[in-house]
Design a protein around this motif. Structure first.
Motif, PDB file in Angstrom:
ATOM      1  N   PHE A   6      68.879  30.052  78.913  1.00 43.01           N
ATOM      2  CA  PHE A   6      67.735  30.879  79.306  1.00 43.01           C
ATOM      3  C   PHE A   6      67.511  31.986  78.279  1.00 43.01           C
ATOM      4  O   PHE A   6      66.380  32.296  77.917  1.00 43.01           O
ATOM      5  CB  PHE A   6      67.971  31.484  80.700  1.00 43.01           C
ATOM      6  N   LEU A   7      68.607  32.566  77.780  1.00 38.91           N
ATOM      7  CA  LEU A   7      68.506  33.630  76.780  1.00 38.91           C
ATOM      8  C   LEU A   7      67.891  33.101  75.489  1.00 38.91           C
ATOM      9  O   LEU A   7      67.042  33.761  74.877  1.00 38.91           O
ATOM     10  CB  LEU A   7      69.883  34.233  76.515  1.00 38.91           C
ATOM     11  N   HIS A  10      64.241  32.761  76.016  1.00 38.00           N
ATOM     12  CA  HIS A  10      63.640  34.098  76.052  1.00 38.00           C
ATOM     13  C   HIS A  10      63.422  34.621  74.626  1.00 38.00           C
ATOM     14  O   HIS A  10      62.348  35.128  74.300  1.00 38.00           O
ATOM     15  CB  HIS A  10      64.537  35.059  76.841  1.00 38.00           C
ATOM     16  N   ARG A  14      59.582  34.892  73.285  1.00 37.41           N
ATOM     17  CA  ARG A  14      59.031  36.224  73.019  1.00 37.41           C
ATOM     18  C   ARG A  14      58.775  36.454  71.535  1.00 37.41           C
ATOM     19  O   ARG A  14      58.305  37.508  71.140  1.00 37.41           O
ATOM     20  CB  ARG A  14      59.992  37.314  73.522  1.00 37.41           C
ATOM     21  N   LEU A  54      68.116  42.396  76.331  1.00 37.82           N
ATOM     22  CA  LEU A  54      68.806  41.101  76.362  1.00 37.82           C
ATOM     23  C   LEU A  54      69.988  41.113  77.321  1.00 37.82           C
ATOM     24  O   LEU A  54      70.263  40.115  77.983  1.00 37.82           O
ATOM     25  CB  LEU A  54      69.262  40.703  74.959  1.00 37.82           C
ATOM     26  N   VAL A  57      68.482  40.686  80.701  1.00 36.95           N
ATOM     27  CA  VAL A  57      68.069  39.286  80.898  1.00 36.95           C
ATOM     28  C   VAL A  57      69.287  38.414  81.173  1.00 36.95           C
ATOM     29  O   VAL A  57      69.297  37.610  82.092  1.00 36.95           O
ATOM     30  CB  VAL A  57      67.298  38.753  79.654  1.00 36.95           C
TER      31      VAL A  57
END
Length: 62
Positions: A6-7, A10, A14, A54, A57
């Motif tokens: 998921f990171l 992200h 982004r 981060l 997140v």
């Protein structure tokens, strides 16, 4: 084939990293034996505010 977290999604979604940079960061992460946010901060690829984001997140996914 690379399995993205998921990171990872992200960061790329982004526009913080390209796919190529993500691969390079993961290699460095392995060498440094640290988390991805710490690695990116050590490389100078992110600032402290992004580092904090981060971590948030990363924690929200757990």
């Amino acid at each position: 084939m690379i399995k993205h977290t998921f990171l990872d999604a992200h960061l790329v979604g982004r526009g913080l990293l390209t796919e190529s940079q993500l691969v390079q960061a993961r290699v460095q992460q392995h060498k440094l034996k640290s988390s991805l946010p710490v690695t990116l901060l050590k490389l100078g690829w992110i600032d402290l505010m992004t580092f904090e984001e981060l971590l948030d997140v990363k924690d929200s996914v757990r």
